[in-house]
Design a protein around this motif. Structure first.
Motif, PDB file in Angstrom:
ATOM      1  N   GLU A   1       1.533   4.079  -3.239  1.00  0.00           N
ATOM      2  CA  GLU A   1       1.198   5.498  -3.082  1.00  0.00           C
ATOM      3  C   GLU A   1       2.194   6.390  -3.814  1.00  0.00           C
ATOM      4  OE1 GLU A   1       0.987   6.453   1.033  1.00  0.00           O
ATOM      5  OE2 GLU A   1      -0.861   5.319   1.394  1.00  0.00           O
ATOM      6  N   ASN A   2       3.459   5.987  -3.829  1.00  0.00           N
ATOM      7  CA  ASN A   2       4.513   6.850  -4.390  1.00  0.00           C
ATOM      8  C   ASN A   2       5.239   6.249  -5.594  1.00  0.00           C
ATOM      9  OD1 ASN A   2       4.317   8.875  -2.233  1.00  0.00           O
ATOM     10  ND2 ASN A   2       5.089   7.238  -0.917  1.00  0.00           N
TER      11      ASN A   2
ATOM     12  N   GLU B   1       0.832  -1.207   0.000  1.00  0.00           N
ATOM     13  CA  GLU B   1       0.000   0.000   0.000  1.00  0.00           C
ATOM     14  C   GLU B   1       0.870   1.261   0.000  1.00  0.00           C
ATOM     15  OE1 GLU B   1      -2.971   2.185   3.179  1.00  0.00           O
ATOM     16  OE2 GLU B   1      -2.957  -0.013   3.120  1.00  0.00           O
ATOM     17  N   LEU B   2       1.894   1.263   0.852  1.00  0.00           N
ATOM     18  CA  LEU B   2       2.786   2.424   0.918  1.00  0.00           C
ATOM     19  C   LEU B   2       3.572   2.609  -0.372  1.00  0.00           C
ATOM     20  CD1 LEU B   2       4.156   2.014   4.551  1.00  0.00           C
ATOM     21  CD2 LEU B   2       2.677   3.855   3.724  1.00  0.00           C
TER      22      LEU B   2
END
Length: 502
Positions: free
Chosen positions: A119-120, A115-116
Protein backbone atom coordinates in the motif's frame (compact mmCIF):
# COMPACT_ATOMS: atom_id res chain seq x y z
CA UNK A 1 34.97 -15.63 -32.83
CA UNK A 2 35.57 -11.90 -32.50
CA UNK A 3 37.19 -9.81 -29.75
CA UNK A 4 35.93 -6.33 -28.92
CA UNK A 5 37.11 -3.34 -26.92
CA UNK A 6 34.69 -1.87 -24.39
CA UNK A 7 35.18 1.63 -23.05
CA UNK A 8 32.90 1.38 -20.00
CA UNK A 9 32.81 5.01 -18.97
CA UNK A 10 31.42 7.05 -16.12
CA UNK A 11 29.20 9.12 -18.41
CA UNK A 12 29.21 7.24 -21.71
CA UNK A 13 30.27 3.85 -23.05
CA UNK A 14 31.48 2.63 -26.44
CA UNK A 15 32.21 -0.69 -28.12
CA UNK A 16 34.58 -1.22 -31.07
CA UNK A 17 35.89 -4.09 -33.18
CA UNK A 18 39.31 -3.75 -34.85
CA UNK A 19 39.88 -6.01 -37.85
CA UNK A 20 43.61 -5.30 -38.03
CA UNK A 21 43.22 -2.35 -40.36
CA UNK A 22 40.01 -0.55 -39.53
CA UNK A 23 37.87 0.17 -36.48
CA UNK A 24 34.19 -0.76 -36.59
CA UNK A 25 32.06 1.00 -33.99
CA UNK A 26 29.06 -0.90 -32.69
CA UNK A 27 25.84 1.12 -32.78
CA UNK A 28 24.43 1.11 -29.26
CA UNK A 29 21.86 3.91 -29.10
CA UNK A 30 19.85 4.46 -32.31
CA UNK A 31 18.15 7.51 -30.75
CA UNK A 32 21.44 9.45 -30.96
CA UNK A 33 23.16 10.81 -34.03
CA UNK A 34 26.43 9.38 -32.68
CA UNK A 35 24.77 6.00 -32.15
CA UNK A 36 28.02 4.27 -31.18
CA UNK A 37 28.05 6.16 -27.88
CA UNK A 38 25.55 5.37 -25.12
CA UNK A 39 24.86 6.83 -21.69
CA UNK A 40 26.31 4.58 -19.01
CA UNK A 41 23.33 5.26 -16.77
CA UNK A 42 20.71 2.54 -16.32
CA UNK A 43 17.04 2.91 -15.44
CA UNK A 44 15.58 -0.13 -13.67
CA UNK A 45 11.79 0.02 -13.52
CA UNK A 46 8.50 -1.86 -13.21
CA UNK A 47 5.79 -1.63 -15.85
CA UNK A 48 2.98 -2.57 -13.48
CA UNK A 49 2.95 -3.69 -9.85
CA UNK A 50 5.99 -3.73 -7.61
CA UNK A 51 7.36 -7.17 -6.70
CA UNK A 52 6.78 -8.90 -3.37
CA UNK A 53 8.72 -6.98 -0.71
CA UNK A 54 12.00 -8.52 0.48
CA UNK A 55 11.81 -11.08 3.31
CA UNK A 56 13.47 -8.84 5.98
CA UNK A 57 10.89 -6.14 5.25
CA UNK A 58 8.03 -8.67 5.50
CA UNK A 59 9.42 -10.10 8.75
CA UNK A 60 9.71 -6.61 10.23
CA UNK A 61 6.10 -5.84 9.29
CA UNK A 62 4.92 -9.19 10.74
CA UNK A 63 6.70 -8.33 14.00
CA UNK A 64 4.90 -4.98 14.02
CA UNK A 65 1.52 -6.67 13.44
CA UNK A 66 2.25 -9.19 16.20
CA UNK A 67 3.05 -6.37 18.63
CA UNK A 68 -0.32 -4.81 17.84
CA UNK A 69 -2.07 -8.18 18.39
CA UNK A 70 -0.23 -8.64 21.70
CA UNK A 71 -1.46 -5.23 22.84
CA UNK A 72 -5.03 -6.26 22.01
CA UNK A 73 -4.58 -9.53 23.94
CA UNK A 74 -3.37 -7.59 26.98
CA UNK A 75 -6.38 -5.26 26.80
CA UNK A 76 -8.75 -8.24 26.49
CA UNK A 77 -7.11 -9.85 29.52
CA UNK A 78 -7.66 -6.65 31.49
CA UNK A 79 -11.29 -6.72 30.39
CA UNK A 80 -11.62 -10.36 31.45
CA UNK A 81 -10.28 -9.70 34.95
CA UNK A 82 -12.39 -6.56 35.34
CA UNK A 83 -15.59 -8.28 34.16
CA UNK A 84 -18.18 -8.98 36.86
CA UNK A 85 -20.48 -11.20 34.79
CA UNK A 86 -19.58 -14.71 33.45
CA UNK A 87 -21.10 -13.77 30.08
CA UNK A 88 -18.82 -10.75 29.80
CA UNK A 89 -15.84 -12.91 30.80
CA UNK A 90 -16.69 -15.42 28.02
CA UNK A 91 -16.74 -12.61 25.46
CA UNK A 92 -13.26 -11.51 26.49
CA UNK A 93 -12.03 -15.11 26.70
CA UNK A 94 -13.31 -15.87 23.18
CA UNK A 95 -11.64 -12.67 21.92
CA UNK A 96 -8.34 -13.73 23.51
CA UNK A 97 -8.56 -17.12 21.77
CA UNK A 98 -9.26 -15.43 18.42
CA UNK A 99 -6.32 -13.06 18.83
CA UNK A 100 -3.98 -15.89 19.85
CA UNK A 101 -5.05 -17.87 16.76
CA UNK A 102 -4.40 -14.76 14.64
CA UNK A 103 -1.01 -14.30 16.34
CA UNK A 104 0.09 -17.83 15.33
CA UNK A 105 -1.43 -17.92 11.80
CA UNK A 106 1.83 -17.38 9.90
CA UNK A 107 0.39 -17.53 6.32
CA UNK A 108 -2.29 -14.98 7.17
CA UNK A 109 0.25 -12.74 8.87
CA UNK A 110 2.51 -12.88 5.81
CA UNK A 111 -0.37 -12.04 3.49
CA UNK A 112 -1.44 -9.13 5.67
CA UNK A 113 2.14 -7.84 5.97
CA UNK A 114 2.65 -7.90 2.19
CA UNK A 115 -0.68 -6.17 1.62
CA UNK A 116 0.20 -3.38 4.06
CA UNK A 117 3.70 -2.95 2.63
CA UNK A 118 2.49 -2.72 -0.97
CA UNK A 119 0.00 0.00 0.00
CA UNK A 120 2.82 2.42 0.86
CA UNK A 121 5.96 0.92 -0.70
CA UNK A 122 7.85 2.75 -3.44
CA UNK A 123 10.67 1.62 -5.70
CA UNK A 124 13.08 3.49 -3.43
CA UNK A 125 12.21 1.10 -0.60
CA UNK A 126 13.45 -1.94 -2.54
CA UNK A 127 17.03 -3.13 -2.03
CA UNK A 128 19.15 -2.68 -5.16
CA UNK A 129 19.73 -6.44 -5.37
CA UNK A 130 16.00 -7.17 -5.61
CA UNK A 131 15.57 -4.34 -8.09
CA UNK A 132 18.24 -5.84 -10.35
CA UNK A 133 16.79 -9.35 -10.06
CA UNK A 134 13.16 -8.44 -10.74
CA UNK A 135 13.06 -5.14 -12.64
CA UNK A 136 13.06 -4.21 -16.33
CA UNK A 137 16.18 -2.55 -17.76
CA UNK A 138 16.34 0.46 -20.06
CA UNK A 139 19.71 1.70 -21.35
CA UNK A 140 20.95 4.96 -22.86
CA UNK A 141 18.58 7.73 -23.89
CA UNK A 142 15.61 5.38 -23.69
CA UNK A 143 16.32 4.80 -20.01
CA UNK A 144 16.92 8.48 -19.30
CA UNK A 145 13.67 9.46 -21.05
CA UNK A 146 11.76 6.86 -19.02
CA UNK A 147 13.32 8.28 -15.86
CA UNK A 148 12.32 11.85 -16.78
CA UNK A 149 8.77 10.77 -17.61
CA UNK A 150 8.09 8.41 -14.67
CA UNK A 151 10.82 8.67 -11.98
CA UNK A 152 8.47 7.03 -9.46
CA UNK A 153 8.35 3.83 -11.55
CA UNK A 154 12.01 2.94 -11.10
CA UNK A 155 15.48 3.95 -10.05
CA UNK A 156 18.14 5.61 -12.17
CA UNK A 157 21.71 4.45 -11.52
CA UNK A 158 23.39 7.55 -12.94
CA UNK A 159 26.91 6.12 -13.14
CA UNK A 160 27.33 2.43 -12.17
CA UNK A 161 31.10 2.64 -12.70
CA UNK A 162 31.45 5.14 -9.85
CA UNK A 163 30.29 2.55 -7.31
CA UNK A 164 32.61 -0.32 -8.22
CA UNK A 165 35.44 0.71 -5.90
CA UNK A 166 33.17 2.00 -3.13
CA UNK A 167 32.38 0.46 0.24
CA UNK A 168 29.35 -1.63 -0.77
CA UNK A 169 26.90 -2.82 1.87
CA UNK A 170 25.36 -6.31 2.03
CA UNK A 171 23.81 -7.36 -1.27
CA UNK A 172 25.14 -4.42 -3.27
CA UNK A 173 28.21 -6.30 -4.55
CA UNK A 174 26.09 -8.93 -6.31
CA UNK A 175 23.58 -6.26 -7.33
CA UNK A 176 26.26 -4.41 -9.31
CA UNK A 177 27.51 -7.68 -10.81
CA UNK A 178 24.01 -8.35 -12.11
CA UNK A 179 23.43 -4.76 -13.25
CA UNK A 180 26.69 -4.49 -15.19
CA UNK A 181 26.23 -7.99 -16.61
CA UNK A 182 22.99 -6.73 -18.21
CA UNK A 183 24.87 -3.83 -19.80
CA UNK A 184 27.78 -5.97 -21.02
CA UNK A 185 25.39 -8.57 -22.43
CA UNK A 186 23.59 -5.78 -24.31
CA UNK A 187 26.96 -4.66 -25.71
CA UNK A 188 27.93 -8.23 -26.70
CA UNK A 189 24.62 -9.02 -28.41
CA UNK A 190 24.67 -5.68 -30.27
CA UNK A 191 28.20 -6.45 -31.51
CA UNK A 192 27.29 -9.99 -32.60
CA UNK A 193 24.26 -8.76 -34.52
CA UNK A 194 26.18 -6.04 -36.36
CA UNK A 195 29.41 -8.00 -36.95
CA UNK A 196 27.61 -11.16 -38.01
CA UNK A 197 29.81 -13.38 -35.84
CA UNK A 198 30.08 -14.59 -32.26
CA UNK A 199 31.92 -12.42 -29.74
CA UNK A 200 33.67 -14.22 -26.89
CA UNK A 201 36.55 -11.91 -25.86
CA UNK A 202 36.58 -8.38 -24.48
CA UNK A 203 39.26 -5.94 -23.40
CA UNK A 204 37.64 -3.50 -21.00
CA UNK A 205 39.13 -0.14 -20.15
CA UNK A 206 39.82 0.61 -16.50
CA UNK A 207 40.95 3.73 -14.67
CA UNK A 208 44.24 3.67 -12.81
CA UNK A 209 42.21 4.03 -9.61
CA UNK A 210 38.50 3.36 -9.48
CA UNK A 211 36.19 5.90 -7.86
CA UNK A 212 36.09 5.14 -4.12
CA UNK A 213 37.97 5.56 -0.88
CA UNK A 214 39.24 2.00 -0.39
CA UNK A 215 42.55 2.21 -2.27
CA UNK A 216 43.85 -1.04 -3.73
CA UNK A 217 41.05 -3.01 -2.06
CA UNK A 218 38.58 -0.89 -3.99
CA UNK A 219 40.45 -1.46 -7.24
CA UNK A 220 40.47 -5.23 -6.64
CA UNK A 221 36.76 -5.19 -5.84
CA UNK A 222 35.99 -3.24 -9.02
CA UNK A 223 37.93 -5.66 -11.22
CA UNK A 224 36.26 -8.60 -9.49
CA UNK A 225 32.78 -7.16 -10.13
CA UNK A 226 33.60 -6.42 -13.78
CA UNK A 227 35.10 -9.89 -14.31
CA UNK A 228 32.09 -11.66 -12.80
CA UNK A 229 29.73 -9.45 -14.81
CA UNK A 230 31.59 -10.14 -18.08
CA UNK A 231 31.45 -13.89 -17.48
CA UNK A 232 27.74 -13.66 -16.66
CA UNK A 233 27.25 -11.63 -19.85
CA UNK A 234 28.65 -14.46 -21.99
CA UNK A 235 32.30 -13.51 -22.45
CA UNK A 236 34.66 -16.46 -22.05
CA UNK A 237 37.78 -14.30 -21.94
CA UNK A 238 38.11 -10.82 -20.47
CA UNK A 239 41.14 -8.61 -19.93
CA UNK A 240 41.59 -5.08 -18.61
CA UNK A 241 43.76 -2.22 -19.85
CA UNK A 242 44.36 1.12 -18.15
CA UNK A 243 42.57 3.79 -20.16
CA UNK A 244 45.47 6.20 -20.81
CA UNK A 245 47.57 3.28 -22.08
CA UNK A 246 44.74 2.25 -24.40
CA UNK A 247 44.66 5.80 -25.80
CA UNK A 248 48.42 5.58 -26.32
CA UNK A 249 48.01 2.40 -28.41
CA UNK A 250 45.67 4.29 -30.72
CA UNK A 251 47.93 7.30 -31.27
CA UNK A 252 50.96 5.03 -31.68
CA UNK A 253 49.60 4.03 -35.09
CA UNK A 254 49.99 7.65 -36.26
CA UNK A 255 53.69 7.90 -35.34
CA UNK A 256 56.61 7.38 -37.72
CA UNK A 257 59.35 7.21 -35.07
CA UNK A 258 59.98 6.46 -31.39
CA UNK A 259 58.27 9.14 -29.24
CA UNK A 260 57.73 9.60 -25.51
CA UNK A 261 54.13 10.73 -25.08
CA UNK A 262 52.33 12.17 -22.07
CA UNK A 263 48.69 11.00 -22.24
CA UNK A 264 46.18 12.93 -20.14
CA UNK A 265 42.78 11.21 -20.10
CA UNK A 266 40.09 13.23 -18.30
CA UNK A 267 36.77 11.46 -18.32
CA UNK A 268 33.49 11.80 -16.49
CA UNK A 269 34.59 10.08 -13.27
CA UNK A 270 38.39 9.81 -13.26
CA UNK A 271 41.54 11.51 -14.49
CA UNK A 272 44.28 9.11 -15.62
CA UNK A 273 47.74 10.06 -16.86
CA UNK A 274 50.64 8.08 -18.24
CA UNK A 275 54.03 8.77 -19.77
CA UNK A 276 54.79 6.00 -22.26
CA UNK A 277 57.37 5.09 -24.92
CA UNK A 278 55.65 4.62 -28.27
CA UNK A 279 57.09 3.29 -31.50
CA UNK A 280 55.69 1.99 -34.82
CA UNK A 281 58.08 -0.96 -34.41
CA UNK A 282 56.14 -2.17 -31.38
CA UNK A 283 52.63 -2.15 -32.83
CA UNK A 284 52.28 -5.94 -32.69
CA UNK A 285 53.56 -6.34 -29.12
CA UNK A 286 50.86 -7.53 -26.70
CA UNK A 287 52.61 -6.74 -23.41
CA UNK A 288 53.81 -3.14 -23.26
CA UNK A 289 54.18 -2.61 -19.51
CA UNK A 290 57.93 -2.18 -19.89
CA UNK A 291 57.25 0.88 -22.07
CA UNK A 292 55.14 2.61 -19.42
CA UNK A 293 57.46 5.02 -17.63
CA UNK A 294 54.85 6.41 -15.24
CA UNK A 295 51.12 6.13 -14.66
CA UNK A 296 48.83 7.74 -12.12
CA UNK A 297 45.19 8.65 -11.66
CA UNK A 298 42.38 9.34 -9.25
CA UNK A 299 38.61 9.72 -9.01
CA UNK A 300 38.58 13.24 -10.37
CA UNK A 301 36.41 13.57 -13.46
CA UNK A 302 34.04 15.89 -15.24
CA UNK A 303 31.09 14.93 -13.04
CA UNK A 304 32.78 16.72 -10.16
CA UNK A 305 32.78 19.88 -12.29
CA UNK A 306 29.04 19.41 -12.94
CA UNK A 307 28.37 19.19 -9.20
CA UNK A 308 30.72 22.10 -8.41
CA UNK A 309 28.88 24.32 -10.90
CA UNK A 310 25.62 23.53 -9.12
CA UNK A 311 27.09 24.29 -5.69
CA UNK A 312 28.78 27.53 -6.81
CA UNK A 313 26.20 29.02 -9.18
CA UNK A 314 22.85 27.21 -9.05
CA UNK A 315 22.43 26.27 -5.39
CA UNK A 316 22.42 29.97 -4.27
CA UNK A 317 19.16 30.36 -6.25
CA UNK A 318 17.78 27.40 -4.26
CA UNK A 319 18.48 28.76 -0.79
CA UNK A 320 22.17 28.05 -0.25
CA UNK A 321 23.73 30.84 1.82
CA UNK A 322 20.45 32.03 3.35
CA UNK A 323 20.63 32.81 7.06
CA UNK A 324 18.09 31.45 9.51
CA UNK A 325 16.63 33.65 12.25
CA UNK A 326 19.28 32.34 14.67
CA UNK A 327 21.99 33.75 12.41
CA UNK A 328 23.25 30.35 11.19
CA UNK A 329 23.28 29.49 7.47
CA UNK A 330 20.97 26.93 5.88
CA UNK A 331 22.92 23.63 6.20
CA UNK A 332 25.33 23.40 3.20
CA UNK A 333 24.97 19.60 3.32
CA UNK A 334 21.47 19.97 1.82
CA UNK A 335 23.03 20.96 -1.49
CA UNK A 336 25.99 18.57 -1.58
CA UNK A 337 23.60 15.70 -0.72
CA UNK A 338 21.25 16.88 -3.47
CA UNK A 339 24.07 16.39 -6.00
CA UNK A 340 25.19 12.97 -4.72
CA UNK A 341 24.06 11.00 -7.78
CA UNK A 342 27.13 8.77 -7.47
CA UNK A 343 26.48 7.89 -3.80
CA UNK A 344 23.41 5.65 -3.40
CA UNK A 345 23.21 5.72 0.44
CA UNK A 346 23.57 9.51 0.56
CA UNK A 347 21.05 10.06 -2.24
CA UNK A 348 18.53 7.67 -0.64
CA UNK A 349 18.91 9.62 2.59
CA UNK A 350 18.30 12.89 0.71
CA UNK A 351 15.09 11.45 -0.77
CA UNK A 352 13.79 10.21 2.62
CA UNK A 353 10.73 11.64 4.41
CA UNK A 354 12.94 12.63 7.35
CA UNK A 355 15.10 14.77 5.04
CA UNK A 356 11.98 16.40 3.56
CA UNK A 357 10.78 17.25 7.05
CA UNK A 358 14.18 18.72 7.95
CA UNK A 359 14.20 21.00 4.88
CA UNK A 360 10.55 21.96 5.44
CA UNK A 361 11.31 22.95 9.04
CA UNK A 362 14.31 24.99 7.89
CA UNK A 363 12.10 26.74 5.30
CA UNK A 364 10.00 28.13 8.13
CA UNK A 365 13.10 29.65 9.72
CA UNK A 366 14.34 31.83 6.82
CA UNK A 367 13.18 35.19 5.43
CA UNK A 368 13.04 33.94 1.80
CA UNK A 369 11.34 30.53 1.98
CA UNK A 370 10.51 30.59 -1.75
CA UNK A 371 14.11 29.72 -2.65
CA UNK A 372 14.05 26.61 -0.46
CA UNK A 373 10.82 25.53 -2.15
CA UNK A 374 12.98 24.79 -5.20
CA UNK A 375 15.21 22.54 -3.11
CA UNK A 376 12.12 20.79 -1.72
CA UNK A 377 10.84 20.22 -5.26
CA UNK A 378 14.10 18.50 -6.22
CA UNK A 379 13.86 16.40 -3.06
CA UNK A 380 10.16 15.48 -3.42
CA UNK A 381 10.28 14.70 -7.15
CA UNK A 382 13.71 13.03 -7.01
CA UNK A 383 15.20 15.40 -9.60
CA UNK A 384 18.87 15.19 -8.56
CA UNK A 385 20.05 13.25 -11.62
CA UNK A 386 18.15 15.59 -13.92
CA UNK A 387 19.71 18.64 -12.26
CA UNK A 388 23.25 17.21 -12.55
CA UNK A 389 22.53 16.44 -16.21
CA UNK A 390 21.39 20.05 -16.74
CA UNK A 391 24.62 21.28 -15.17
CA UNK A 392 26.61 19.02 -17.51
CA UNK A 393 24.82 20.51 -20.52
CA UNK A 394 25.50 24.03 -19.20
CA UNK A 395 29.20 23.20 -18.81
CA UNK A 396 29.34 21.96 -22.41
CA UNK A 397 27.52 25.03 -23.76
CA UNK A 398 29.89 27.35 -21.91
CA UNK A 399 32.77 25.76 -23.79
CA UNK A 400 31.66 27.77 -26.85
CA UNK A 401 29.58 30.60 -25.34
CA UNK A 402 30.39 33.35 -22.85
CA UNK A 403 26.95 33.31 -21.25
CA UNK A 404 23.85 31.11 -21.27
CA UNK A 405 20.40 30.92 -19.72
CA UNK A 406 19.84 27.49 -18.16
CA UNK A 407 16.12 26.63 -18.03
CA UNK A 408 15.13 24.64 -14.94
CA UNK A 409 11.39 24.72 -15.60
CA UNK A 410 10.98 21.12 -14.41
CA UNK A 411 11.72 22.47 -10.91
CA UNK A 412 9.65 25.65 -11.08
CA UNK A 413 7.76 27.43 -13.83
CA UNK A 414 9.90 30.14 -15.47
CA UNK A 415 12.88 29.21 -13.29
CA UNK A 416 15.95 30.26 -15.32
CA UNK A 417 19.53 30.60 -14.12
CA UNK A 418 21.98 32.88 -15.90
CA UNK A 419 25.49 31.39 -16.06
CA UNK A 420 28.69 32.71 -17.61
CA UNK A 421 32.08 31.32 -18.44
CA UNK A 422 33.78 33.18 -15.57
CA UNK A 423 31.53 31.40 -13.08
CA UNK A 424 32.39 28.08 -14.72
CA UNK A 425 36.12 28.88 -14.44
CA UNK A 426 35.76 29.72 -10.74
CA UNK A 427 33.82 26.52 -10.07
CA UNK A 428 36.58 24.51 -11.80
CA UNK A 429 39.62 26.05 -10.08
CA UNK A 430 40.05 23.61 -7.19
CA UNK A 431 39.41 20.71 -9.57
CA UNK A 432 42.00 21.99 -12.08
CA UNK A 433 44.58 22.41 -9.33
CA UNK A 434 44.20 18.72 -8.45
CA UNK A 435 44.38 17.67 -12.12
CA UNK A 436 47.61 19.61 -12.59
CA UNK A 437 48.94 18.03 -9.42
CA UNK A 438 48.44 14.60 -11.02
CA UNK A 439 50.30 15.73 -14.15
CA UNK A 440 53.20 16.91 -12.00
CA UNK A 441 53.24 13.59 -10.11
CA UNK A 442 53.33 11.61 -13.36
CA UNK A 443 56.17 13.72 -14.78
CA UNK A 444 58.22 13.47 -11.58
CA UNK A 445 57.90 9.66 -11.57
CA UNK A 446 58.80 9.22 -15.24
CA UNK A 447 62.33 8.08 -16.06
CA UNK A 448 62.33 10.19 -19.25
CA UNK A 449 60.60 13.46 -20.16
CA UNK A 450 57.74 13.45 -22.70
CA UNK A 451 58.22 14.76 -26.23
CA UNK A 452 54.53 15.20 -27.04
CA UNK A 453 51.27 15.79 -25.19
CA UNK A 454 48.02 14.02 -25.99
CA UNK A 455 44.79 15.05 -24.22
CA UNK A 456 41.72 12.82 -24.47
CA UNK A 457 38.44 12.19 -22.66
CA UNK A 458 35.32 14.35 -22.65
CA UNK A 459 36.86 17.13 -20.54
CA UNK A 460 39.68 17.56 -23.06
CA UNK A 461 37.15 19.45 -25.21
CA UNK A 462 36.96 22.21 -22.61
CA UNK A 463 38.98 25.28 -23.71
CA UNK A 464 39.55 26.01 -20.00
CA UNK A 465 41.16 22.62 -19.42
CA UNK A 466 43.23 22.72 -22.59
CA UNK A 467 44.57 26.24 -21.84
CA UNK A 468 45.53 25.30 -18.27
CA UNK A 469 47.47 22.22 -19.41
CA UNK A 470 49.23 24.02 -22.27
CA UNK A 471 50.21 26.89 -19.95
CA UNK A 472 51.56 24.32 -17.50
CA UNK A 473 53.58 22.50 -20.20
CA UNK A 474 54.95 25.27 -22.43
CA UNK A 475 56.87 24.07 -25.46
CA UNK A 476 55.44 20.55 -25.36
CA UNK A 477 53.78 19.92 -28.76
CA UNK A 478 50.12 19.02 -28.56
CA UNK A 479 49.09 15.96 -30.55
CA UNK A 480 45.55 16.47 -31.84
CA UNK A 481 43.22 13.47 -31.71
CA UNK A 482 39.74 12.22 -31.02
CA UNK A 483 38.59 13.23 -27.54
CA UNK A 484 36.05 10.47 -27.23
CA UNK A 485 37.13 7.50 -29.32
CA UNK A 486 40.86 7.16 -28.65
CA UNK A 487 40.51 4.96 -25.56
CA UNK A 488 37.97 2.65 -27.14
CA UNK A 489 39.98 2.33 -30.36
CA UNK A 490 43.06 1.42 -28.33
CA UNK A 491 41.06 -1.21 -26.47
CA UNK A 492 39.92 -2.62 -29.81
CA UNK A 493 43.55 -2.83 -30.97
CA UNK A 494 44.53 -4.70 -27.80
CA UNK A 495 41.54 -7.04 -28.18
CA UNK A 496 42.63 -7.89 -31.72
CA UNK A 497 46.17 -8.66 -30.48
CA UNK A 498 44.82 -10.97 -27.78
CA UNK A 499 42.55 -12.72 -30.25
CA UNK A 500 45.42 -13.36 -32.67
CA UNK A 501 47.53 -14.98 -29.96
CA UNK A 502 44.83 -17.49 -28.96
Amino acid sequence: MAAIGIDYGTSNSEVVYFDGKQHHFVKLDPSLEAANKIRSSVFIYYKDELPTPPIPMIEAKIAQIKRAISDKIDKSKEGYYDASEPKEQRIHSDRIDELRAEFHDVPALQERAIELLLENMTVQDLPLKQLVETGEFAFGEEGFRRYLKTPEKGRLIYSPKNFLGANLVAGQHQAFVGLIAKQLEFFRLSAEQQLGQSVDTAVIGRPVRFHGTRGQDGNNQAIDIMTQAANMAGFTKVDFLEEPIAAAYKIERTLDKHTNVLVVDIGGGTTDICCIKLSPEKLANVDRQQDVMSVTGTRLGGMECDKNLIIKSIAPTMGQGLLMYNGLPVPPAYFSDMCAVDDIPKLNRFFSEEYWLDIANTKSLVKEPKLLERLLEVQEEKLSARLVNSSRLAKELLSSKDEIILPLHYIEENYDVKLNVEELKRSMQSWLTRVKGLVTECLENSSEPPEMLFITGGMSLSPIVKKELLDMLPGLPLMEGDAFNSVCEGLGIQAAKLSSTN
